[in-house]
Enzyme design. Structure first.
Site, short mmCIF file in Angstrom:
data_model
loop_
_atom_site.label_atom_id
_atom_site.label_comp_id
_atom_site.label_asym_id
_atom_site.label_seq_id
_atom_site.Cartn_x
_atom_site.Cartn_y
_atom_site.Cartn_z
N SER A 143 0.78 -1.13 -0.05
CA SER A 143 -0.04 0.00 0.02
C SER A 143 0.86 1.28 0.13
O SER A 143 1.71 1.35 0.98
CB SER A 143 -0.80 -0.03 1.12
OG SER A 143 -1.65 1.06 1.31
N LYS A 169 -1.29 -0.94 -4.25
CA LYS A 169 -2.34 -0.17 -3.93
C LYS A 169 -1.85 1.49 -3.83
O LYS A 169 -0.70 1.73 -3.24
CB LYS A 169 -2.66 -0.60 -2.62
CG LYS A 169 -3.97 0.37 -2.04
CD LYS A 169 -4.82 -0.42 -1.26
CE LYS A 169 -4.87 0.09 0.21
NZ LYS A 169 -5.46 -0.82 1.20
N LYS A 171 -2.82 5.13 -2.91
CA LYS A 171 -3.53 5.97 -2.05
C LYS A 171 -4.04 7.22 -3.13
O LYS A 171 -3.27 7.75 -3.44
CB LYS A 171 -3.02 6.44 -0.77
CG LYS A 171 -2.73 5.16 0.31
CD LYS A 171 -4.15 4.87 0.79
CE LYS A 171 -4.07 3.70 1.92
NZ LYS A 171 -5.46 3.19 2.48
N ASP A 196 -7.02 3.25 -3.56
CA ASP A 196 -7.74 3.35 -2.26
C ASP A 196 -7.72 4.64 -1.64
O ASP A 196 -7.03 5.62 -1.65
CB ASP A 196 -6.97 2.64 -1.12
CG ASP A 196 -7.72 2.52 0.13
OD1 ASP A 196 -8.94 3.01 0.60
OD2 ASP A 196 -7.10 1.83 1.18
N GLU A 221 -10.93 1.09 -3.57
CA GLU A 221 -11.29 0.69 -2.40
C GLU A 221 -11.82 2.06 -1.39
O GLU A 221 -11.53 3.06 -1.58
CB GLU A 221 -10.03 0.22 -1.59
CG GLU A 221 -10.27 -0.21 -0.07
CD GLU A 221 -8.92 -0.67 0.31
OE1 GLU A 221 -8.15 -1.11 -0.40
OE2 GLU A 221 -8.77 -0.73 1.52
N ASP A 246 -13.96 -1.17 2.85
CA ASP A 246 -13.02 -1.43 3.83
C ASP A 246 -13.85 -0.87 4.96
O ASP A 246 -14.53 -1.50 5.93
CB ASP A 246 -11.70 -0.68 3.65
CG ASP A 246 -10.85 -0.70 4.72
OD1 ASP A 246 -11.02 -1.23 5.86
OD2 ASP A 246 -9.37 -0.13 4.48
N LYS A 270 -10.53 -6.74 7.47
CA LYS A 270 -9.29 -6.34 8.67
C LYS A 270 -10.05 -6.86 9.80
O LYS A 270 -11.00 -6.46 10.28
CB LYS A 270 -9.25 -4.98 8.81
CG LYS A 270 -8.50 -4.44 7.60
CD LYS A 270 -8.41 -2.63 7.64
CE LYS A 270 -7.76 -2.27 6.42
NZ LYS A 270 -7.73 -0.75 6.63
N GLY A 298 -4.49 -4.35 5.92
CA GLY A 298 -3.45 -4.01 6.98
C GLY A 298 -3.88 -2.69 7.58
O GLY A 298 -4.59 -1.87 7.14
O1 OSB Z 1 -7.20 1.89 4.37
O2 OSB Z 1 -6.14 0.15 4.10
C1 OSB Z 1 -6.34 1.36 4.62
C2 OSB Z 1 -3.26 1.71 6.72
C3 OSB Z 1 -3.77 2.33 7.81
C4 OSB Z 1 -5.17 2.83 7.90
C5 OSB Z 1 -5.93 2.28 6.88
C6 OSB Z 1 -5.39 1.59 5.45
C7 OSB Z 1 -3.93 1.38 5.80
C8 OSB Z 1 -3.40 0.95 4.67
C9 OSB Z 1 -1.82 0.14 4.94
O3 OSB Z 1 -3.61 0.82 3.50
C10 OSB Z 1 -1.90 -1.15 4.75
C11 OSB Z 1 -0.68 -1.93 5.38
O4 OSB Z 1 -0.60 -2.30 6.36
O5 OSB Z 1 0.42 -2.35 4.54
MG MG Z 2 -8.48 0.97 2.92
#
Ligand code: OSB
Ligand code: MG
Length: 378
Positions: A143, A169, A171, A196, A221, A246, A270, A298
């Protein structure tokens, strides 16, 4: 599935550690740099021990929960229902925590999942197998946080693909979306990409999200609000790209709502967000029955939380790569031995060679990082 011994938690220690990320992680709803992490150390009446992790962050920008609300919820309401009580199976714990305690899923999950691991330790089986996992290796995604420019993001994405990651992924947020995704797609025409948004858009901005359809993303996402289903359903009708939810999926009911409304076509599970493993398995099962794939998200977990995610992701309907990057992607040094690694094919191995969570906690390191502790029980 293996037999399960009765479990009774005799003692519980909460411990807050501060673990600095190698670099700040920026998403549309905030930045994480120094991760405050709540770890639980559990001791069973017959002597089995394990560790679990609460995935809440310092600020309520992902869910309403924080490290501090979880500390309060566990000590005041959640631990008292579990400590000293005998449970024939760890799946009997969720109903006890669910009854008349609204929300606090991450706080509940930390203890509920720890009890699954205690049962695995006591029975001498790997946690993944106790959960019903069938996979030995988990395909891994990365991510990538919001970067300062499309060029910076392209560089990160190209490096990730070269390292072997099976899903990248990106952001996004308004203003850092179409140009960023286009730049990565042009540089990496065949890469498995997704985006995401962490709730950053409204339905009125559907036209921007429609432009992302051109880039062949695996999914987008959580584009809309954290607790929204109806607008996601309206949005999904306007997009070719599958919506993955999510933040919205906080329970089995919300997963069923998503399926009924066609508000999304993939779920990021999660376990912390849904109250633990019993709920995660139930969501996995309803999705499997509907032919909807899931994957394990995660929350920038330490190696303790990662062990739980890897175990869950070994279930059969986790058919998309998880956000389960190796320790070195997050930390200069993780708190577990061995640290989590990824092979050149972008896979993390499920530790099946030892019982329980499959890693041990490095006590010197955890002691050095601890800022507060509290022991409950005898
Ligand atoms: O939206 O998936 C998410 C990390 C913190 C809060 C929300 C998200 C995330 C990540 C990190 O996308 C994923 C990871 O732990 O590598
Ligand atoms: Mg997410």
């Amino acid at each position: 599935m293996p037999n399960v011994p009765e479990i009774r938690v005799a003692r519980l220690t909460l411990r807050e550690i501060h673990l600095p990320l190698r670099e700040p992680f920026r998403i549309s709803s905030g930045v994480m740099a120094d991760r405050r992490i709540l770890l639980l150390e559990l001791e069973e009446a017959d002597g089995a021990r394990t560790w679990s992790e609460c995935v809440a962050d310092a600020l309520p920008n992902y869910s309403p929960e924080t490290i501090d609300t979880c500390w309060l919820a566990i000590t005041e309401w959640i631990a008292p229902r579990v400590l000293g009580a005998a449970f024939a199976h760890p799946r009997d714990i969720w109903p006890v925590l669910d009854r008349d305690i609204r929300g606090h899923q991450m706080a509940k999950a930390a203890l509920e999942m720890g009890c699954w691991a205690l049962a695995a330790e006591k029975e001498g089986v790997p946690l993944a197998r106790l959960l019903g996992g069938t996979r030995d290796w988990i395909e891994t995604g990365i991510s990538l946080g919001i970067q300062a420019s499309p060029e910076a993001l392209v560089q990160r994405a190209a490096a990730a693909v070269a390292e072997g990651y099976r899903k990248v992924k990106l952001k996004i947020e308004p203003g850092r979306d179409v140009a960023y995704v286009r730049a990565v797609r042009e540089a990496l025409p065949d890469a498995p990409l997704m985006a995401d948004a962490n709730n950053a858009y409204t339905l009125a901005q559907a036209d921007v999200l429609q432009q992302l359809d051109a880039f062949g993303l695996m999914m987008i996402e959580q584009p809309l609000a954290h607790d929204d289903l109806l607008r996601h359903a309206a949005l999904q009708k306007q997009l070719a790209t599958p919506v993955c939810l999510d933040e919205t999926i906080t329970s089995v009911d919300r997963a069923e709502d998503m399926l009924a409304l066609d508000a999304g076509r993939i779920i990021n599970i999660k376990p912390g967000r849904v109250g633990g493993f019993t709920q995660s398995i139930a969501i996995h099962d309803v999705c499997a029955r509907s032919g909807v794939p899931v994957w394990c998200g995660g929350m920038l977990e330490s190696g303790v939380g990662r062990a739980y995610n890897v175990a869950l992701a070994s279930l059969p309907n986790f058919t998309k790569p998880g956000d389960l990057s190796p320790s070195a992607r997050y930390w200069a040094r993780d708190v577990v031995d061995p640290e989590w690694t990824m092979d050149a094919d972008g896979r993390v191995r499920v530790p099946l060679d030892r019982p329980g969570i499959g890693v041990t906690v490095n006590m010197d390191r955890v002691d050095a990082l601890t800022v507060r502790t509290l022991t409950l029980g005898v």
